[in-house]
Design a protein around this motif. Structure first.
Motif, PDB file in Angstrom:
ATOM      1  N   ARG A 395       0.831  -1.242   0.033  1.00 39.77           N
ATOM      2  CA  ARG A 395      -0.049   0.071   0.039  1.00 39.77           C
ATOM      3  C   ARG A 395       0.665   1.321  -0.020  1.00 39.77           C
ATOM      4  O   ARG A 395       0.751   2.229  -0.822  1.00 39.77           O
ATOM      5  N   GLU A 396       2.070   1.250   0.697  1.00 38.65           N
ATOM      6  CA  GLU A 396       2.729   2.355   0.819  1.00 38.65           C
ATOM      7  C   GLU A 396       3.513   2.586  -0.500  1.00 38.65           C
ATOM      8  O   GLU A 396       3.556   3.686  -0.965  1.00 38.65           O
ATOM      9  N   GLY A 397       3.912   1.521  -1.369  1.00 33.91           N
ATOM     10  CA  GLY A 397       4.506   1.769  -2.401  1.00 33.91           C
ATOM     11  C   GLY A 397       3.718   2.121  -3.574  1.00 33.91           C
ATOM     12  O   GLY A 397       3.897   3.098  -4.411  1.00 33.91           O
ATOM     13  N   VAL A 398       2.477   1.767  -3.510  1.00 31.82           N
ATOM     14  CA  VAL A 398       1.475   2.317  -4.600  1.00 31.82           C
ATOM     15  C   VAL A 398       0.960   3.685  -4.246  1.00 31.82           C
ATOM     16  O   VAL A 398       1.029   4.382  -5.126  1.00 31.82           O
ATOM     17  N   GLY A 399       1.015   3.889  -3.035  1.00 32.34           N
ATOM     18  CA  GLY A 399       0.534   5.331  -2.559  1.00 32.34           C
ATOM     19  C   GLY A 399       1.741   6.335  -2.932  1.00 32.34           C
ATOM     20  O   GLY A 399       1.436   7.414  -3.660  1.00 32.34           O
ATOM     21  N   SER A 400       2.929   5.828  -2.619  1.00 33.64           N
ATOM     22  CA  SER A 400       4.335   6.571  -3.249  1.00 33.64           C
ATOM     23  C   SER A 400       4.123   6.780  -4.794  1.00 33.64           C
ATOM     24  O   SER A 400       4.592   7.791  -5.017  1.00 33.64           O
ATOM     25  N   ALA A 401       4.014   5.773  -5.412  1.00 33.76           N
ATOM     26  CA  ALA A 401       4.057   5.738  -6.956  1.00 33.76           C
ATOM     27  C   ALA A 401       3.171   6.881  -7.518  1.00 33.76           C
ATOM     28  O   ALA A 401       3.154   7.604  -8.358  1.00 33.76           O
ATOM     29  N   ILE A 402       1.516   6.844  -6.952  1.00 33.41           N
ATOM     30  CA  ILE A 402       0.805   7.915  -7.155  1.00 33.41           C
ATOM     31  C   ILE A 402       1.281   9.306  -6.921  1.00 33.41           C
ATOM     32  O   ILE A 402       1.187  10.090  -7.940  1.00 33.41           O
ATOM     33  N   ASN A 403       1.840   9.715  -5.901  1.00 29.73           N
ATOM     34  CA  ASN A 403       2.254  10.929  -5.565  1.00 29.73           C
ATOM     35  C   ASN A 403       3.445  11.242  -6.388  1.00 29.73           C
ATOM     36  O   ASN A 403       3.373  12.379  -7.045  1.00 29.73           O
ATOM     37  N   LEU A 404       4.580  10.292  -6.626  1.00 30.22           N
ATOM     38  CA  LEU A 404       5.332  10.676  -7.549  1.00 30.22           C
ATOM     39  C   LEU A 404       4.983  11.133  -9.061  1.00 30.22           C
ATOM     40  O   LEU A 404       5.344  11.948  -9.970  1.00 30.22           O
ATOM     41  N   ALA A 405       3.991  10.105  -9.394  1.00 29.24           N
ATOM     42  CA  ALA A 405       3.380  10.322 -10.928  1.00 29.24           C
ATOM     43  C   ALA A 405       2.849  11.786 -10.879  1.00 29.24           C
ATOM     44  O   ALA A 405       3.131  12.346 -11.821  1.00 29.24           O
ATOM     45  N   MET A 406       2.030  12.070 -10.003  1.00 29.55           N
ATOM     46  CA  MET A 406       1.522  13.340  -9.900  1.00 29.55           C
ATOM     47  C   MET A 406       2.456  14.612  -9.924  1.00 29.55           C
ATOM     48  O   MET A 406       2.461  15.568 -10.669  1.00 29.55           O
ATOM     49  N   LYS A 407       3.551  14.504  -8.979  1.00 28.30           N
ATOM     50  CA  LYS A 407       4.420  15.399  -8.825  1.00 28.30           C
ATOM     51  C   LYS A 407       5.424  15.610 -10.126  1.00 28.30           C
ATOM     52  O   LYS A 407       5.545  16.832 -10.758  1.00 28.30           O
ATOM     53  N   ARG A 408       5.826  14.558 -10.811  1.00 27.10           N
ATOM     54  CA  ARG A 408       6.713  14.657 -11.820  1.00 27.10           C
ATOM     55  C   ARG A 408       6.051  15.022 -13.091  1.00 27.10           C
ATOM     56  O   ARG A 408       6.819  15.878 -13.896  1.00 27.10           O
ATOM     57  N   SER A 409       4.836  14.643 -13.242  1.00 31.38           N
ATOM     58  CA  SER A 409       4.225  15.032 -14.357  1.00 31.38           C
ATOM     59  C   SER A 409       3.546  16.362 -14.442  1.00 31.38           C
ATOM     60  O   SER A 409       3.276  17.014 -15.486  1.00 31.38           O
ATOM     61  N   ARG A 410       3.201  16.769 -13.168  1.00 29.52           N
ATOM     62  CA  ARG A 410       2.520  18.250 -12.943  1.00 29.52           C
ATOM     63  C   ARG A 410       1.124  18.225 -13.924  1.00 29.52           C
ATOM     64  O   ARG A 410       0.983  19.220 -14.215  1.00 29.52           O
ATOM     65  N   ALA A 411       0.705  17.092 -13.965  1.00 24.82           N
ATOM     66  CA  ALA A 411      -0.630  16.832 -14.750  1.00 24.82           C
ATOM     67  C   ALA A 411      -2.005  16.953 -13.797  1.00 24.82           C
ATOM     68  O   ALA A 411      -1.930  16.591 -12.802  1.00 24.82           O
ATOM     69  N   GLY A 412      -2.871  18.069 -14.440  1.00 30.06           N
ATOM     70  CA  GLY A 412      -4.122  18.023 -13.554  1.00 30.06           C
ATOM     71  C   GLY A 412      -5.006  17.027 -13.815  1.00 30.06           C
ATOM     72  O   GLY A 412      -4.789  16.365 -14.676  1.00 30.06           O
ATOM     73  N   LEU A 413      -5.716  16.712 -12.658  1.00 27.45           N
ATOM     74  CA  LEU A 413      -6.431  15.464 -12.849  1.00 27.45           C
ATOM     75  C   LEU A 413      -8.209  16.062 -12.971  1.00 27.45           C
ATOM     76  O   LEU A 413      -8.487  17.271 -12.723  1.00 27.45           O
ATOM     77  N   ASP A 414      -8.617  15.211 -13.630  1.00 25.79           N
ATOM     78  CA  ASP A 414     -10.273  15.550 -13.675  1.00 25.79           C
ATOM     79  C   ASP A 414     -10.922  15.269 -12.357  1.00 25.79           C
ATOM     80  O   ASP A 414     -10.244  14.776 -11.135  1.00 25.79           O
ATOM     81  N   ALA A 415     -12.259  15.670 -12.301  1.00 26.34           N
ATOM     82  CA  ALA A 415     -12.938  15.696 -10.960  1.00 26.34           C
ATOM     83  C   ALA A 415     -13.113  14.355 -10.518  1.00 26.34           C
ATOM     84  O   ALA A 415     -12.874  14.063  -9.358  1.00 26.34           O
ATOM     85  N   GLN A 416     -13.231  13.391 -11.164  1.00 31.64           N
ATOM     86  CA  GLN A 416     -13.609  11.850 -10.948  1.00 31.64           C
ATOM     87  C   GLN A 416     -12.369  11.378 -10.153  1.00 31.64           C
ATOM     88  O   GLN A 416     -12.325  10.534  -9.148  1.00 31.64           O
ATOM     89  N   SER A 417     -10.979  11.613 -10.940  1.00 32.01           N
ATOM     90  CA  SER A 417      -9.834  11.323 -10.505  1.00 32.01           C
ATOM     91  C   SER A 417      -9.493  11.848  -9.083  1.00 32.01           C
ATOM     92  O   SER A 417      -8.938  11.410  -7.832  1.00 32.01           O
ATOM     93  N   ILE A 418      -9.711  13.251  -8.945  1.00 30.46           N
ATOM     94  CA  ILE A 418      -9.589  13.969  -7.567  1.00 30.46           C
ATOM     95  C   ILE A 418     -10.332  13.264  -6.486  1.00 30.46           C
ATOM     96  O   ILE A 418      -9.897  13.085  -5.516  1.00 30.46           O
ATOM     97  N   GLN A 419     -11.847  12.844  -6.696  1.00 26.43           N
ATOM     98  CA  GLN A 419     -12.520  12.513  -5.792  1.00 26.43           C
ATOM     99  C   GLN A 419     -11.975  10.818  -5.269  1.00 26.43           C
ATOM    100  O   GLN A 419     -12.153  10.431  -4.340  1.00 26.43           O
ATOM    101  N   GLY A 420     -11.583  10.215  -6.496  1.00 28.50           N
ATOM    102  CA  GLY A 420     -11.264   8.818  -6.322  1.00 28.50           C
ATOM    103  C   GLY A 420     -10.151   8.620  -5.399  1.00 28.50           C
ATOM    104  O   GLY A 420      -9.926   7.851  -4.445  1.00 28.50           O
ATOM    105  N   LEU A 421      -9.015   9.798  -5.747  1.00 32.93           N
ATOM    106  CA  LEU A 421      -7.730   9.542  -4.960  1.00 32.93           C
ATOM    107  C   LEU A 421      -8.020   9.853  -3.479  1.00 32.93           C
ATOM    108  O   LEU A 421      -7.423   9.379  -2.491  1.00 32.93           O
ATOM    109  N   LEU A 422      -8.891  11.007  -3.267  1.00 35.74           N
ATOM    110  CA  LEU A 422      -9.202  11.461  -1.921  1.00 35.74           C
ATOM    111  C   LEU A 422      -9.899  10.118  -1.251  1.00 35.74           C
ATOM    112  O   LEU A 422      -9.867  10.075   0.140  1.00 35.74           O
ATOM    113  N   ASP A 423     -10.862   9.600  -1.736  1.00 35.13           N
ATOM    114  CA  ASP A 423     -11.533   8.672  -1.316  1.00 35.13           C
ATOM    115  C   ASP A 423     -10.758   7.410  -0.731  1.00 35.13           C
ATOM    116  O   ASP A 423     -10.644   6.875   0.306  1.00 35.13           O
TER     117      ASP A 423
END
Length: 541
Positions: A395-423
């Motif tokens: 769980r820690e590894g996948v969580g870290s991967a999600i965070n790195l993917a967002m930080k490095r790509s600096r890509a904006g997320l759609d509403a569904q992805s934001i909600q899904g990640l916070l859930d």
């Protein structure tokens, strides 16, 4: 002079010389010739035992002899470090180097062991290997010689290398099965001392000959490293990389060849990646080759293949058309699969895998191809009943991967992805037991939430409906992060999240800020951690 009949005495004598040289260097000033004469006699007397080890005809007391050999070489390292011996050593550097190469040879026991377990061979080849085998200590001696006696070694090494190669050719013509061992040791010594001491054209010719003649696996493996170390122009480097790729992708090459093919590829990418990886063929070929090894490898081979893959993904120009969307998605899914594979449960592997996913997300349009499979896998992990150490690490590894993917790509997320990640973040905290598992979940969740806020606050502010859904979730995260039962370090982990929450959405979370302020205030009154007091005061202000 006892002929090693009393091994403990011999060992103690060598230890004593080493200690005196290291601790009482001034006292050795007038005794350097005597000490060197004794060491010469010792190393020369040990060579027949090394010859026997190479042939596999070792005596009953070989373990004692091996300990003496290793200590003798360590004593020589101490002598090479000391300035008091320089004048006397200079005239004998060529002879010393020739002796050391004989101790770099692979023994019959090592050959058998490494053929069965290539992982051991790969770890043994590491410059920082903790093992103290004869081969490793002799290699360290050679490194010291090259660093201290550069002029003398330059004058002697080409002749020494030629002599070893000629001898191995004669042994081969004579039908000697172990003909390749001296040749491999000489090429290994050349890689140790480096290109300043060797004619690149001649040694590259030898390496290509060994590769194309389908020699003994260890010799073929060494040839790959030689090509990576001594290639000078782009064509040579590119060809060296192709040879490494072919070995990594081959189903017929032995594991020891693949082990050093990884080392060769790593050297080329670290030294010349910006040049070599501009070619889509080089980059995509190496990515595929590394993944073919990683998907079936274990232990050191797995980690090194993933490290090389990480280096390649970081080094590829992000505007290069190297990976299409389907390839990125396939690699992302496969990498996430390794992250949650129970056989790959160690922090180093998980860190590298997370880094690979973060690098994949940097390719144009690739961010969501990486985040989506991570998110799907994360949901499955959190719904699982098991919460053992392995599950927590996944769980820690996948969580870290999600965070790195967002930080490095600096890509904006759609509403569904934001909600899904916070859930998922809230579910991660709620499904975690108290103690370290909960703190890990809190740290990972708040890091993801902080990155979402940093990169997507314009989207949140422009969509009232989305904001109304998100604010309670953020407030719940914040309350969890301020829990009075948590240690100070857990709240420090969440500092970036609090900062992003207040700076980005201060007005919008005002209706939910009461419990957060109360929890911060209570914590401020009881903590004696200076950094935490400073952070909490800043947030409250």
């Amino acid at each position: 002079s006892s002929g090693f009949q009393r091994p403990l005495v011999s060992l103690q004598a060598l230890h004593t010389i080493e200690d005196v040289v290291m601790q009482c260097a001034k006292s050795t000033k007038g005794h350097a010739p005597t000490v060197l004469s004794a060491m010469w006699q010792c190393l020369t007397a040990l060579q027949p035992y090394m010859d026997a080890a190479v042939q596999g005809s070792i005596s009953d007391n070989y373990d004692d002899i091996e300990s003496i050999t290793t200590q003798a070489l360590q004593t020589m390292v101490a002598i090479l470090r000391s300035s008091k011996f320089k004048k006397h050593l200079r005239q004998n550097i060529g002879q010393l180097c020739q002796i050391l190469i004989t101790f770099v040879r692979i023994s019959a026991e090592q050959h058998e062991q490494w053929m069965d377990e290539p992982n051991l061979f790969l770890s043994h080849e590491d410059v920082d290997a903790m093992d103290f085998s004869t081969r490793i200590v002799a290699s360290d001696c050679l490194r010291r010689v090259a660093g201290t006696y550069e002029a003398e070694l330059k004058a002697a090494f080409t002749s020494i290398l030629s002599s070893c190669i000629d001898q191995s050719s004669q042994d081969r013509s004579g039908g000697k099965p172990s003909w390749w061992i001296l040749r491999e040791a000489a090429l290994s010594a050349a890689c140790i001392v480096g290109p300043d001491f060797v004619d690149p054209a001649s040694i590259l010719s030898i390496a290509v000959q060994d590769l194309e003649s389908q020699s003994e696996p260890f010799l073929k493996a060494r040839a790959l490293v030689v090509l990576a170390s001594f290639s000078t122009d782009y064509a040579q480097k590119s060809q060296a990389l192709k040879y490494a790729q072919q070995s990594l992708s081959s189903s017929s090459d032995h594991g020891v060849v693949k082990a050093l093919a990884l080392q060769a590829a790593s050297r080329l990418v670290l030294r010349d990646g910006s040049e070599l990886l501009k070619s889509g063929e080089n980059a995509s070929g190496l990515i595929t080759a590394c993944w073919s090894v990683a998907s079936s490898a274990e232990e050191d081979m797995l980690v090194v293949s993933l490290e090389v893959l990480k280096l390649v993904l970081r080094g590829v120009p992000k505007d290069a058309q190297v990976l299409d969307d389907s390839t990125v998605l396939g690699l992302a899914k496969a990498t996430v699969g390794l992250l949650v594979d129970g056989r790959k449960e160690d922090a180093v592997t998980h860190h590298v895998l997370s880094d690979i996913l973060g690098s994949l997300a940097c390719f144009p349009g690739a961010a969501m191809h990486v985040i989506q499979p991570c998110l799907q896998t994360f949901g499955s992990l959190l719904s699982a009943a098991a919460h053992d150490m392995g599950g927590s690490m996944s769980r820690e590894g996948v969580g870290s991967a999600i965070n790195l993917a967002m930080k490095r790509s600096r890509a904006g997320l759609d509403a569904q992805s934001i909600q899904g990640l916070l859930d998922v973040c809230l579910q991660w905290i709620r499904s975690s037991a108290e103690g370290e598992d909960f703190i890990t979940a809190l740290q990972g969740s708040t890091e993801i939430a902080a990155t979402i806020l940093a990169l997507n606050h314009p989207t949140l502010l422009s969509e009232p409906g989305l904001l109304a859904e998100v604010v309670p979730k953020l407030a719940s995260l914040a309350e969890n992060a301020c829990s009075p039962s948590l240690p100070d370090r857990a709240i420090l982990f969440a500092s970036n999240f609090f900062q992003q929450l207040i700076v980005r959405l201060g007005q919008q979370v005002s209706s939910s800020i009461g419990p957060i302020v109360l929890a911060m205030s209570q914590r401020l009154m009881i903590t004696d951690n200076f950094m935490l007091r400073k952070n909490l005061s800043t947030f409250l202000l």
